[in-house]
Design a protein around this motif. Sequence first.
Motif, mmCIF file in Angstrom:
data_model
loop_
_atom_site.group_PDB
_atom_site.id
_atom_site.type_symbol
_atom_site.label_atom_id
_atom_site.label_comp_id
_atom_site.label_asym_id
_atom_site.label_seq_id
_atom_site.Cartn_x
_atom_site.Cartn_y
_atom_site.Cartn_z
ATOM 1 N N LEU A 125 2.716 1.281 4.103
ATOM 2 C CA LEU A 125 3.141 2.507 3.428
ATOM 3 C C LEU A 125 2.989 3.723 4.339
ATOM 4 O O LEU A 125 3.874 4.586 4.405
ATOM 5 N N GLU A 126 1.888 3.788 5.075
ATOM 6 C CA GLU A 126 1.668 4.896 6.005
ATOM 7 C C GLU A 126 2.743 4.907 7.097
ATOM 8 O O GLU A 126 3.304 5.965 7.426
ATOM 9 N N ASP A 153 0.826 -8.271 -7.898
ATOM 10 C CA ASP A 153 0.228 -7.055 -7.325
ATOM 11 C C ASP A 153 1.200 -6.393 -6.349
ATOM 12 O O ASP A 153 1.419 -5.181 -6.409
ATOM 13 N N VAL A 154 1.782 -7.192 -5.465
ATOM 14 C CA VAL A 154 2.711 -6.630 -4.478
ATOM 15 C C VAL A 154 3.910 -5.997 -5.173
ATOM 16 O O VAL A 154 4.326 -4.887 -4.826
ATOM 17 N N ALA A 155 4.450 -6.679 -6.172
ATOM 18 C CA ALA A 155 5.585 -6.122 -6.921
ATOM 19 C C ALA A 155 5.204 -4.786 -7.547
ATOM 20 O O ALA A 155 5.988 -3.829 -7.527
ATOM 21 N N ALA A 160 5.568 1.011 -7.726
ATOM 22 C CA ALA A 160 4.857 2.277 -7.911
ATOM 23 C C ALA A 160 5.022 3.229 -6.728
ATOM 24 O O ALA A 160 4.767 4.425 -6.862
ATOM 25 N N SER A 161 5.452 2.725 -5.582
ATOM 26 C CA SER A 161 5.558 3.578 -4.394
ATOM 27 C C SER A 161 6.617 4.667 -4.550
ATOM 28 O O SER A 161 6.535 5.701 -3.902
ATOM 29 N N GLY A 162 7.629 4.416 -5.386
ATOM 30 C CA GLY A 162 8.711 5.374 -5.550
ATOM 31 C C GLY A 162 9.677 5.397 -4.367
ATOM 32 O O GLY A 162 10.596 6.203 -4.335
ATOM 33 N N LEU A 163 9.462 4.512 -3.408
ATOM 34 C CA LEU A 163 10.319 4.457 -2.226
ATOM 35 C C LEU A 163 11.387 3.385 -2.395
ATOM 36 O O LEU A 163 11.248 2.463 -3.194
#
Length: 183
Positions: A125-126, A153-155, A160-163
């Motif tokens: 993510l970073e 969890d990965v899904a 949730a990332s919004g990306l």
Amino acid sequence: MRCVWCDSEYTFTGGEYFALDDVMDQVRAFGCKLVEVTGGEPLAQREAFTLIERLCSEGYEVLVETGGYVSTEDVDPRARIILDVKCPASGEAARNHWPNLDRLRADKDEVKFVIANFEDWTYALEIIKRHELDKRARAVLVSPAWDTVNLQDVAGWVSASGLDLRMQLQLHKYIWGPEARGV
């Protein structure tokens, strides 16, 4: 490069030498116009660059799936790159060749992160945010390493990332099993 979860260790030694003309003959015999050049790190073999150029020149759609530690600078621009950015749990994150990210083409290339745990996810993510990879690549793929992390969890993390990210599974392992070779 030797990721801790490598599924193609059998390619590290042995094998057979094929002249480029023989490889081209085998590719033509398949009758398929889509070719993926992969296998650990195909760009570590200098002749791979010539193979990619020849495939492109013969009208094949060429995908190059690279481990990310060899420069993509000399890859024929007609080919599409699928660049694997190594995360910490792979044991190979220090070997990422970061200039490869600068060469990504938003209309063509993809970036893949194989993740084994939440630390890998936050690392991915970073990198995605710092380099705006969700805007600079055709697709950003998040691929859970086989049998290391809960897929739900990965899904959830991806959602949730919004990306603009895609979760990708190692389908060959689900279809033929985790020990299958060369499929």
